[in-house]
Design a protein around this motif. Structure first.
Motif, PDB file in Angstrom:
ATOM      1  N   ASP A  97      32.979  40.705  31.517  1.00 55.23           N
ATOM      2  CA  ASP A  97      33.829  41.395  31.682  1.00 55.23           C
ATOM      3  C   ASP A  97      33.828  41.864  33.254  1.00 55.23           C
ATOM      4  O   ASP A  97      34.550  42.209  34.263  1.00 55.23           O
ATOM      5  N   VAL A  98      32.725  42.415  33.113  1.00 57.17           N
ATOM      6  CA  VAL A  98      32.319  43.060  34.429  1.00 57.17           C
ATOM      7  C   VAL A  98      32.167  41.916  35.590  1.00 57.17           C
ATOM      8  O   VAL A  98      33.157  42.431  36.797  1.00 57.17           O
ATOM      9  N   GLU A  99      31.784  40.846  35.388  1.00 56.08           N
ATOM     10  CA  GLU A  99      31.812  40.048  36.810  1.00 56.08           C
ATOM     11  C   GLU A  99      33.085  39.350  36.633  1.00 56.08           C
ATOM     12  O   GLU A  99      33.718  39.490  38.227  1.00 56.08           O
ATOM     13  N   MET A 100      34.155  39.020  35.670  1.00 51.87           N
ATOM     14  CA  MET A 100      35.210  39.691  36.055  1.00 51.87           C
ATOM     15  C   MET A 100      35.913  39.620  36.156  1.00 51.87           C
ATOM     16  O   MET A 100      36.926  39.976  38.024  1.00 51.87           O
ATOM     17  N   CYS A 101      36.525  41.306  36.387  1.00 51.97           N
ATOM     18  CA  CYS A 101      36.829  42.238  36.948  1.00 51.97           C
ATOM     19  C   CYS A 101      36.055  42.328  38.401  1.00 51.97           C
ATOM     20  O   CYS A 101      36.150  43.039  39.819  1.00 51.97           O
ATOM     21  N   GLY A 102      34.542  42.117  38.847  1.00 53.46           N
ATOM     22  CA  GLY A 102      34.200  42.392  40.231  1.00 53.46           C
ATOM     23  C   GLY A 102      34.520  41.246  41.174  1.00 53.46           C
ATOM     24  O   GLY A 102      34.283  41.006  42.181  1.00 53.46           O
ATOM     25  N   ASN A 103      35.167  39.869  40.164  1.00 50.99           N
ATOM     26  CA  ASN A 103      35.109  38.967  40.875  1.00 50.99           C
ATOM     27  C   ASN A 103      37.480  38.715  40.873  1.00 50.99           C
ATOM     28  O   ASN A 103      37.905  37.761  41.384  1.00 50.99           O
ATOM     29  N   CYS A 104      37.766  39.181  40.336  1.00 46.83           N
ATOM     30  CA  CYS A 104      39.177  38.917  40.016  1.00 46.83           C
ATOM     31  C   CYS A 104      39.935  38.887  42.036  1.00 46.83           C
ATOM     32  O   CYS A 104      39.836  39.726  42.393  1.00 46.83           O
ATOM     33  N   GLY A 105      40.811  37.825  41.411  1.00 49.03           N
ATOM     34  CA  GLY A 105      40.934  37.544  42.664  1.00 49.03           C
ATOM     35  C   GLY A 105      42.557  38.319  42.568  1.00 49.03           C
ATOM     36  O   GLY A 105      43.346  37.907  43.833  1.00 49.03           O
ATOM     37  N   ASP A 106      42.838  39.551  42.174  1.00 51.45           N
ATOM     38  CA  ASP A 106      43.858  39.912  41.843  1.00 51.45           C
ATOM     39  C   ASP A 106      43.690  41.325  42.819  1.00 51.45           C
ATOM     40  O   ASP A 106      44.500  41.380  43.560  1.00 51.45           O
ATOM     41  N   CYS A 107      42.884  42.171  42.018  1.00 51.17           N
ATOM     42  CA  CYS A 107      42.786  43.281  42.279  1.00 51.17           C
ATOM     43  C   CYS A 107      41.519  43.436  42.697  1.00 51.17           C
ATOM     44  O   CYS A 107      41.735  44.700  43.816  1.00 51.17           O
ATOM     45  N   LYS A 108      40.487  42.424  43.060  1.00 48.72           N
ATOM     46  CA  LYS A 108      39.281  43.129  44.540  1.00 48.72           C
ATOM     47  C   LYS A 108      40.405  41.323  45.368  1.00 48.72           C
ATOM     48  O   LYS A 108      39.550  40.992  46.483  1.00 48.72           O
ATOM     49  N   ALA A 109      41.582  41.029  45.985  1.00 53.22           N
ATOM     50  CA  ALA A 109      41.337  40.621  46.415  1.00 53.22           C
ATOM     51  C   ALA A 109      41.888  41.602  47.987  1.00 53.22           C
ATOM     52  O   ALA A 109      41.422  40.020  49.451  1.00 53.22           O
ATOM     53  N   ASN A 110      41.690  42.653  48.043  1.00 56.15           N
ATOM     54  CA  ASN A 110      41.404  42.916  49.310  1.00 56.15           C
ATOM     55  C   ASN A 110      39.744  43.185  49.582  1.00 56.15           C
ATOM     56  O   ASN A 110      39.175  42.671  51.047  1.00 56.15           O
ATOM     57  N   LEU A 111      39.351  42.466  48.768  1.00 58.15           N
ATOM     58  CA  LEU A 111      37.420  42.713  48.542  1.00 58.15           C
ATOM     59  C   LEU A 111      37.161  41.035  49.408  1.00 58.15           C
ATOM     60  O   LEU A 111      35.740  40.224  49.129  1.00 58.15           O
ATOM     61  N   ASN A 112      38.433  39.965  49.266  1.00 59.48           N
ATOM     62  CA  ASN A 112      38.414  38.360  49.217  1.00 59.48           C
ATOM     63  C   ASN A 112      37.763  37.740  48.244  1.00 59.48           C
ATOM     64  O   ASN A 112      37.408  36.717  48.510  1.00 59.48           O
ATOM     65  N   ARG A 113      38.069  38.292  46.816  1.00 63.06           N
ATOM     66  CA  ARG A 113      37.283  37.649  45.510  1.00 63.06           C
ATOM     67  C   ARG A 113      38.822  37.015  45.381  1.00 63.06           C
ATOM     68  O   ARG A 113      39.800  36.847  45.400  1.00 63.06           O
ATOM     69  N   THR A 114      38.166  35.829  45.129  1.00 60.74           N
ATOM     70  CA  THR A 114      38.859  34.194  44.813  1.00 60.74           C
ATOM     71  C   THR A 114      38.829  34.194  42.837  1.00 60.74           C
ATOM     72  O   THR A 114      39.494  32.929  42.398  1.00 60.74           O
ATOM     73  N   GLY A 115      37.944  34.741  42.098  1.00 61.93           N
ATOM     74  CA  GLY A 115      38.313  34.564  40.633  1.00 61.93           C
ATOM     75  C   GLY A 115      39.471  34.881  40.005  1.00 61.93           C
ATOM     76  O   GLY A 115      40.608  35.192  40.553  1.00 61.93           O
ATOM     77  N   THR A 116      39.051  34.399  38.484  1.00 63.29           N
ATOM     78  CA  THR A 116      40.951  34.241  37.882  1.00 63.29           C
ATOM     79  C   THR A 116      40.618  35.796  37.409  1.00 63.29           C
ATOM     80  O   THR A 116      39.644  36.673  37.854  1.00 63.29           O
ATOM     81  N   ARG A 117      42.219  35.898  36.974  1.00 63.36           N
ATOM     82  CA  ARG A 117      42.469  37.786  37.362  1.00 63.36           C
ATOM     83  C   ARG A 117      41.217  38.095  35.672  1.00 63.36           C
ATOM     84  O   ARG A 117      41.786  37.228  34.493  1.00 63.36           O
ATOM     85  N   CYS A 118      41.496  39.348  36.570  1.00 62.66           N
ATOM     86  CA  CYS A 118      40.324  40.425  34.998  1.00 62.66           C
ATOM     87  C   CYS A 118      41.602  40.504  33.390  1.00 62.66           C
ATOM     88  O   CYS A 118      42.785  40.908  34.406  1.00 62.66           O
ATOM     89  N   ALA A 119      41.101  41.092  32.467  1.00 68.98           N
ATOM     90  CA  ALA A 119      41.403  41.924  31.648  1.00 68.98           C
ATOM     91  C   ALA A 119      42.389  43.054  32.158  1.00 68.98           C
ATOM     92  O   ALA A 119      43.559  42.771  31.411  1.00 68.98           O
ATOM     93  N   HIS A 120      42.450  43.266  33.014  1.00 67.15           N
ATOM     94  CA  HIS A 120      42.685  44.773  33.189  1.00 67.15           C
ATOM     95  C   HIS A 120      44.592  44.495  33.854  1.00 67.15           C
ATOM     96  O   HIS A 120      45.270  45.096  33.650  1.00 67.15           O
ATOM     97  N   CYS A 121      43.683  43.421  34.983  1.00 65.53           N
ATOM     98  CA  CYS A 121      45.045  42.496  35.739  1.00 65.53           C
ATOM     99  C   CYS A 121      46.355  41.760  34.818  1.00 65.53           C
ATOM    100  O   CYS A 121      47.151  42.440  34.622  1.00 65.53           O
ATOM    101  N   LYS A 122      45.721  41.421  33.340  1.00 63.04           N
ATOM    102  CA  LYS A 122      46.081  40.976  32.756  1.00 63.04           C
ATOM    103  C   LYS A 122      47.349  41.875  31.997  1.00 63.04           C
ATOM    104  O   LYS A 122      48.328  41.850  31.120  1.00 63.04           O
ATOM    105  N   ALA A 123      46.349  43.007  31.976  1.00 66.83           N
ATOM    106  CA  ALA A 123      46.989  43.894  30.353  1.00 66.83           C
ATOM    107  C   ALA A 123      47.972  44.964  31.688  1.00 66.83           C
ATOM    108  O   ALA A 123      49.139  45.669  30.635  1.00 66.83           O
TER     109      ALA A 123
END
Length: 142
Positions: A97-123
């Motif tokens: 969960d921590v890794e997904m949130c830290g690398n979320c391409g949605d809420c962490k896009a401003n940090l140039n993260r490109t991972g899959t959307r985290c559970a919080h963004c889906k919620a």
């Protein structure tokens, strides 16, 4: 259902019992148009095409009663869906969960993260859908 759960249906039934249905429907339609900032007068077609708008969707009190019940049922269904998603969020996040949130391409896009959307963004999607249904006539949609 719970007592008083559908108070608005009882209110419509009381209006129907008073008679003057055509006059009441006309007044309700006018009031709905005014409640939406007069949008109805300026843009009847757009309001009529909007599935959640009450304007132009009933021409009898029985029609209003049905429309109200359907819309309230949809509102509560959206609420339950949003609450279900929030309840499923981990109280104690796992390492994944921590890794997904830290690398979320949605809420962490401003940090140039490109991972899959985290559970919080889906919620958030479900919360936005509920908010848009709840405040449809009073706020801008997200």
């Amino acid at each position: 259902g719970k007592e008083g759960e559908h108070w608005y249906l009882e209110a419509v039934d009381l209006l129907r019992a008073q008679g003057n249905e055509d006059e009441l429907v006309s007044k309700l339609s006018d009031a709905l148009g005014e409640a939406q900032g007069g949008k109805y007068a300026r843009n009847k077609r757009a309001q009529a095409e909007d599935e959640r708008s009450m304007i132009g969707k009933f021409n009898t009190l029985a029609g209003l009663r049905l429309r109200l019940k359907n819309e309230v049922d949809k509102l509560f269904a959206a609420r339950e869906k949003a609450l279900g998603v929030v309840r499923r969020l981990s109280r104690e996040p796992s390492q994944r969960d921590v890794e997904m949130c830290g690398n979320c391409g949605d809420c962490k896009a401003n940090l140039n993260r490109t991972g899959t959307r985290c559970a919080h963004c889906k919620a958030q999607d479900e919360m936005d859908a509920y908010k848009n249904r709840l405040f449809h006539h009073t706020s801008e949609r997200t």
